[in-house]
Design a protein around this motif. Sequence first.
Motif, mmCIF file in Angstrom:
data_model
loop_
_atom_site.group_PDB
_atom_site.id
_atom_site.type_symbol
_atom_site.label_atom_id
_atom_site.label_comp_id
_atom_site.label_asym_id
_atom_site.label_seq_id
_atom_site.Cartn_x
_atom_site.Cartn_y
_atom_site.Cartn_z
ATOM 1 N N LEU A 1 20.091 32.881 78.436
ATOM 2 C CA LEU A 1 20.496 34.322 77.155
ATOM 3 C C LEU A 1 19.594 35.144 77.875
ATOM 4 O O LEU A 1 19.100 36.175 77.398
ATOM 5 N N ASN A 2 18.671 34.674 79.081
ATOM 6 C CA ASN A 2 18.026 35.522 79.539
ATOM 7 C C ASN A 2 18.995 36.898 80.440
ATOM 8 O O ASN A 2 19.107 38.487 80.132
ATOM 9 N N ASP A 3 20.264 36.416 80.880
ATOM 10 C CA ASP A 3 21.180 37.858 81.198
ATOM 11 C C ASP A 3 22.349 38.190 79.883
ATOM 12 O O ASP A 3 23.360 36.955 79.582
ATOM 13 N N ASN A 4 22.083 38.979 79.304
ATOM 14 C CA ASN A 4 23.385 39.978 78.648
ATOM 15 C C ASN A 4 24.208 39.757 78.922
ATOM 16 O O ASN A 4 25.254 40.174 78.383
ATOM 17 N N THR A 5 24.705 40.105 80.264
ATOM 18 C CA THR A 5 26.673 39.529 80.672
ATOM 19 C C THR A 5 27.154 37.908 80.546
ATOM 20 O O THR A 5 27.965 38.191 80.605
ATOM 21 N N SER A 6 26.039 37.686 80.085
ATOM 22 C CA SER A 6 26.796 36.112 80.620
ATOM 23 C C SER A 6 27.866 35.387 78.844
ATOM 24 O O SER A 6 27.227 36.365 78.369
ATOM 25 N N GLU A 7 28.331 34.686 79.367
ATOM 26 C CA GLU A 7 28.820 34.704 77.780
ATOM 27 C C GLU A 7 27.997 33.496 77.001
ATOM 28 O O GLU A 7 28.558 33.792 75.985
ATOM 29 N N ALA A 8 27.490 32.663 77.024
ATOM 30 C CA ALA A 8 26.339 32.267 76.614
ATOM 31 C C ALA A 8 25.699 33.152 75.833
ATOM 32 O O ALA A 8 25.740 33.034 74.065
ATOM 33 N N ASN B 1 28.569 35.302 73.030
ATOM 34 C CA ASN B 1 28.497 34.925 72.170
ATOM 35 C C ASN B 1 27.698 34.491 71.401
ATOM 36 O O ASN B 1 28.095 34.465 69.561
ATOM 37 N N PHE B 2 26.540 34.382 71.458
ATOM 38 C CA PHE B 2 25.190 34.158 70.809
ATOM 39 C C PHE B 2 25.072 35.721 69.850
ATOM 40 O O PHE B 2 24.974 35.858 68.714
ATOM 41 N N ARG B 3 25.417 36.806 70.471
ATOM 42 C CA ARG B 3 25.328 37.795 70.052
ATOM 43 C C ARG B 3 26.223 38.186 68.889
ATOM 44 O O ARG B 3 26.022 38.616 67.884
ATOM 45 N N LYS B 4 27.358 38.154 69.150
ATOM 46 C CA LYS B 4 28.863 38.036 67.876
ATOM 47 C C LYS B 4 28.611 37.123 66.751
ATOM 48 O O LYS B 4 28.130 37.939 65.974
ATOM 49 N N THR B 5 27.842 36.272 66.589
ATOM 50 C CA THR B 5 27.927 34.999 65.323
ATOM 51 C C THR B 5 26.202 35.551 65.436
ATOM 52 O O THR B 5 26.641 35.556 64.073
ATOM 53 N N SER C 1 16.459 41.569 72.102
ATOM 54 C CA SER C 1 15.798 40.833 72.787
ATOM 55 C C SER C 1 16.229 38.900 72.968
ATOM 56 O O SER C 1 16.382 39.503 71.252
ATOM 57 N N LEU C 2 15.919 38.608 74.025
ATOM 58 C CA LEU C 2 15.977 36.819 73.137
ATOM 59 C C LEU C 2 15.184 36.570 74.054
ATOM 60 O O LEU C 2 14.292 36.962 74.920
ATOM 61 N N ARG C 3 13.978 35.868 73.259
ATOM 62 C CA ARG C 3 13.142 35.569 73.856
ATOM 63 C C ARG C 3 13.331 33.865 73.934
ATOM 64 O O ARG C 3 13.323 33.238 72.582
ATOM 65 N N ASN C 4 12.039 33.127 74.714
ATOM 66 C CA ASN C 4 11.822 31.300 74.265
ATOM 67 C C ASN C 4 10.847 31.228 73.044
ATOM 68 O O ASN C 4 9.450 31.824 73.068
#
Length: 420
Positions: A136-143, A146-150, A172-175
């Motif tokens: 989730l730290n990589d905004n180009t990753s599939e995960a 998918n999270f952004r779309k949901t 941004s997404l954080r822990n």
Amino acid sequence: MTSSKSTSATPVTTRAPAKTVTTTQTPTNFLSSRTTSTTTQMITQSRLTTTPGTCVNGGTWIQDRCLCPSGYSGDRCELRKTRCQNGGQWDGLKCHCPKTFYGPRCEFAVEQVELDTVDAEVGMEVSVQQDFTSELNDNTSEAYMNFRKTFQNQMQKIYQNVQGFKDVKILSLRNGSIVVDYLVLLELPFSVQMESTYENVKTTLKKELQNASQDQDNCQNNQALCFKPDSIKVNNNTKTELTLEAICRRAAPQSYEDFYFPLVEKNKLRCVTNCTSGVDGAIDCNQGQCFLERSGPSCRCFFTDTHWFSGPRCEVAIAWKALVGGLVGAGALLLLLVAPSVFVVCSRSRRKNGQGRGGSLDNDTRWLEMWDENTVGTFTNSGFEDDRTVKEENFHVDLENVDTSMKVYIQRPEMAMSSL
């Protein structure tokens, strides 16, 4: 972006029009009465390449190079030539301008922008009950995607009844489970109570999300995200300034913000300039048109078949006949001023040349003055004195009768230097 309607110009003739009170003026060709012709599409040839390859952007490979369509260049036609200014897009025939610019090359800023709605943003934060992963730290990753779309789909359902809601944008997404920093994008109808409306919408956004986070049945659905009710926050650091002046600065063309000021009419905001007709402080260009330059409003003057207009406000009318006569008179005056100088230069040149020839005459005269018939070894010839030409029959030296033992005395001549 702010929903707006920009007032730009429409074509008219170059002759001086009658003064109007409309809010727009028309672009004019100030150099000639001919309109700008449409740019025709041309084929440009790229540099020679030795390696065959594929041409992009509509280029055609012929023998050893790419032939590029109009608007492109480079070995593979990969370079786009910029024809349009201020963000305009070239379609091969003309420029399509942003709403705040107009002109053949999008080179002119509009004189006013009318606003019915105003864009705004609200910064928010919420925690999702889900484990955070490194992907989730990589905004180009599939995960991440998918999270952004949901997240976006679920927020659109939650906020669908909020006034002015358009979309959400994840920052941004954080822990910490998954802490989401995001923006709510709004398009609010303009009113003089914009700031009050904005604050009410912020309160509604937080309330709607809290209500959704307390729906435990929805959290059991694997396709839905579960939010922690106590994690919902409104971030005031991203508050949108909604004063009339601030709204106009955001709506104005880039680099021209300082020249726009607000004018409220009922439930509509007009961001106008000193080029806008009918407003206080509007510039009167008389027989010309006001354009907004990067340095501020300025007048560009018209011309007609009989007159040419000039001055800071195009207030000076000059007849073509008078202008031509003035130029002829100025040329004649210049000739009168230059002629004496030329005459003086020529006279001095002639005088110098005369002094050069006079020096030779003076030398001859000195030779005659130094001649003495009683001095041994001197001689004369009447031919030199009569007509200054040598007469061979009067000039003869009998060398056979010369006494070589006789001493000859010669007067050293004087040398006179003269400038050429």
